[in-house]
Design a protein around this motif. Sequence first.
Motif, PDB file in Angstrom:
ATOM      1  N   PRO A  81      67.705 127.044 -51.311  1.00 47.40           N
ATOM      2  CA  PRO A  81      67.641 125.609 -51.029  1.00 47.40           C
ATOM      3  C   PRO A  81      67.333 124.788 -52.280  1.00 47.40           C
ATOM      4  N   ILE A  82      67.956 123.641 -52.378  1.00 43.96           N
ATOM      5  CA  ILE A  82      67.544 122.622 -53.340  1.00 43.96           C
ATOM      6  C   ILE A  82      66.882 121.534 -52.514  1.00 43.96           C
ATOM      7  N   ARG A  83      65.610 121.264 -52.821  1.00 44.53           N
ATOM      8  CA  ARG A  83      64.789 120.386 -51.985  1.00 44.53           C
ATOM      9  C   ARG A  83      64.338 119.148 -52.727  1.00 44.53           C
ATOM     10  N   LYS A  84      63.873 118.200 -51.944  1.00 49.52           N
ATOM     11  CA  LYS A  84      63.255 117.009 -52.512  1.00 49.52           C
ATOM     12  C   LYS A  84      61.959 117.413 -53.202  1.00 49.52           C
ATOM     13  N   LYS A  85      61.560 116.626 -54.191  1.00 49.52           N
ATOM     14  CA  LYS A  85      60.361 116.911 -54.972  1.00 49.52           C
ATOM     15  C   LYS A  85      59.137 117.136 -54.083  1.00 49.52           C
ATOM     16  N   GLY A  86      58.382 118.187 -54.433  1.00 54.94           N
ATOM     17  CA  GLY A  86      57.119 118.468 -53.764  1.00 54.94           C
ATOM     18  C   GLY A  86      57.217 119.306 -52.503  1.00 54.94           C
ATOM     19  N   LYS A  87      58.407 119.762 -52.130  1.00 56.33           N
ATOM     20  CA  LYS A  87      58.581 120.524 -50.890  1.00 56.33           C
ATOM     21  C   LYS A  87      58.589 122.036 -51.091  1.00 56.33           C
ATOM     22  N   LEU A  88      58.834 122.499 -52.315  1.00 60.75           N
ATOM     23  CA  LEU A  88      58.887 123.942 -52.577  1.00 60.75           C
ATOM     24  C   LEU A  88      57.562 124.421 -53.164  1.00 60.75           C
ATOM     25  N   PRO A  89      57.035 125.535 -52.652  1.00 64.30           N
ATOM     26  CA  PRO A  89      55.835 126.112 -53.254  1.00 64.30           C
ATOM     27  C   PRO A  89      56.222 126.899 -54.508  1.00 64.30           C
ATOM     28  N   GLY A  90      55.279 127.136 -55.366  1.00 68.05           N
ATOM     29  CA  GLY A  90      55.556 127.960 -56.542  1.00 68.05           C
ATOM     30  C   GLY A  90      56.187 127.167 -57.673  1.00 68.05           C
ATOM     31  N   ALA A  91      56.605 127.919 -58.698  1.00 67.39           N
ATOM     32  CA  ALA A  91      57.158 127.308 -59.906  1.00 67.39           C
ATOM     33  C   ALA A  91      58.585 126.815 -59.655  1.00 67.39           C
ATOM     34  N   VAL A  92      58.850 125.586 -60.063  1.00 70.56           N
ATOM     35  CA  VAL A  92      60.157 124.963 -59.857  1.00 70.56           C
ATOM     36  C   VAL A  92      60.633 124.302 -61.140  1.00 70.56           C
ATOM     37  N   ILE A  93      61.937 124.001 -61.162  1.00 74.49           N
ATOM     38  CA  ILE A  93      62.466 123.091 -62.172  1.00 74.49           C
ATOM     39  C   ILE A  93      62.999 121.886 -61.412  1.00 74.49           C
ATOM     40  N   SER A  94      62.996 120.726 -62.058  1.00 74.75           N
ATOM     41  CA  SER A  94      63.335 119.472 -61.399  1.00 74.75           C
ATOM     42  C   SER A  94      64.473 118.764 -62.110  1.00 74.75           C
ATOM     43  N   GLU A  95      65.157 117.914 -61.350  1.00 74.32           N
ATOM     44  CA  GLU A  95      66.218 117.074 -61.911  1.00 74.32           C
ATOM     45  C   GLU A  95      66.132 115.708 -61.235  1.00 74.32           C
ATOM     46  N   GLU A  96      66.031 114.676 -62.058  1.00 74.56           N
ATOM     47  CA  GLU A  96      65.983 113.311 -61.550  1.00 74.56           C
ATOM     48  C   GLU A  96      67.398 112.760 -61.489  1.00 74.56           C
ATOM     49  N   TYR A  97      67.665 111.921 -60.490  1.00 71.09           N
ATOM     50  CA  TYR A  97      68.980 111.286 -60.384  1.00 71.09           C
ATOM     51  C   TYR A  97      68.819 109.904 -59.777  1.00 71.09           C
ATOM     52  N   THR A  98      69.866 109.103 -59.911  1.00 67.53           N
ATOM     53  CA  THR A  98      69.835 107.722 -59.462  1.00 67.53           C
ATOM     54  C   THR A  98      70.475 107.583 -58.095  1.00 67.53           C
ATOM     55  N   LEU A  99      69.803 106.817 -57.253  1.00 68.55           N
ATOM     56  CA  LEU A  99      70.324 106.442 -55.944  1.00 68.55           C
ATOM     57  C   LEU A  99      70.817 104.999 -56.024  1.00 68.55           C
ATOM     58  N   GLU A 100      71.411 104.508 -54.941  1.00 67.57           N
ATOM     59  CA  GLU A 100      71.895 103.125 -54.910  1.00 67.57           C
ATOM     60  C   GLU A 100      70.774 102.145 -55.227  1.00 67.57           C
ATOM     61  N   TYR A 101      69.564 102.447 -54.782  1.00 69.17           N
ATOM     62  CA  TYR A 101      68.438 101.522 -54.946  1.00 69.17           C
ATOM     63  C   TYR A 101      67.186 102.266 -55.382  1.00 69.17           C
ATOM     64  N   GLY A 102      67.279 102.999 -56.484  1.00 65.50           N
ATOM     65  CA  GLY A 102      66.109 103.694 -56.999  1.00 65.50           C
ATOM     66  C   GLY A 102      66.456 105.041 -57.588  1.00 65.50           C
ATOM     67  N   GLU A 103      65.449 105.877 -57.668  1.00 67.34           N
ATOM     68  CA  GLU A 103      65.634 107.208 -58.233  1.00 67.34           C
ATOM     69  C   GLU A 103      65.022 108.236 -57.292  1.00 67.34           C
ATOM     70  N   ALA A 104      65.468 109.468 -57.438  1.00 68.53           N
ATOM     71  CA  ALA A 104      64.942 110.577 -56.649  1.00 68.53           C
ATOM     72  C   ALA A 104      64.896 111.813 -57.534  1.00 68.53           C
ATOM     73  N   VAL A 105      64.212 112.835 -57.049  1.00 72.16           N
ATOM     74  CA  VAL A 105      64.077 114.089 -57.782  1.00 72.16           C
ATOM     75  C   VAL A 105      64.325 115.235 -56.801  1.00 72.16           C
ATOM     76  N   VAL A 106      65.124 116.217 -57.250  1.00 74.99           N
ATOM     77  CA  VAL A 106      65.304 117.446 -56.477  1.00 74.99           C
ATOM     78  C   VAL A 106      64.813 118.622 -57.301  1.00 74.99           C
ATOM     79  N   GLU A 107      64.464 119.708 -56.593  1.00 73.11           N
ATOM     80  CA  GLU A 107      63.883 120.870 -57.250  1.00 73.11           C
ATOM     81  C   GLU A 107      64.465 122.158 -56.692  1.00 73.11           C
ATOM     82  N   ILE A 108      64.368 123.199 -57.515  1.00 78.66           N
ATOM     83  CA  ILE A 108      64.768 124.545 -57.135  1.00 78.66           C
ATOM     84  C   ILE A 108      63.731 125.501 -57.728  1.00 78.66           C
ATOM     85  N   HIS A 109      63.460 126.606 -57.037  1.00 75.07           N
ATOM     86  CA  HIS A 109      62.549 127.598 -57.619  1.00 75.07           C
ATOM     87  C   HIS A 109      63.118 128.095 -58.943  1.00 75.07           C
TER      88      HIS A 109
END
Length: 183
Positions: free
Chosen positions: A84-112
């Motif tokens: 799974p690739i999840r929204k920031k803060g949803k995965l336990p353990g060590a993750v890497i993150s990627e920020e991206y732009t939405l229509e009205y702001g920014e978001a971050v997704v993470e993967i173990h």
Amino acid sequence: MARDTHPTKTVKDYIRTIVDFPHEGIMFRDVTTLFADPRGFRMAIDQMLHPYAGMRIDKVVGLEARGFILGGAIAHQLTVGFVPIRKKGKLPGAVISEEYTLEYGEAVVEIHDDAIRPGETILLVDDLLATGGTAEAGIKLIERLGGEIVGCSFIIDLPELGGRKRLEKMGMDVRALCDFEGL
């Protein structure tokens, strides 16, 4: 022998449109009606897999949240792992993150950080391709871990929002089972 008088349904026929959701002017394409129908759901999974028949796929990666439903079913069919690739803060353990732009702001997704080994072949899946921002962030995470993406498979493409072109510019093979005009 009696003939079947019902026309053959396509995946698109199982998807309902909800007008003005989540706000006015949006035509929400609801795949839960597709998921709820056993024939429709099997048809979608089979059609998402078909272009990749015979290819080596080591893992299926699904984008939160409906991509988890599709990804789990596809991984099961292929007898491979699901990531799974999840929204920031949803995965336990060590993750890497990627920020991206939405229509009205920014978001971050993470993967173990240990979910994909270098050289593994990956099929990325989700229900809907709109602007492509979430999928692009997912692709970047997979590539940072050394994964080789064989394709990006979606049920729905919204061509006017440009996601397909965005991912194809990244060199991705992009497939969608149907498309809808408008937002």
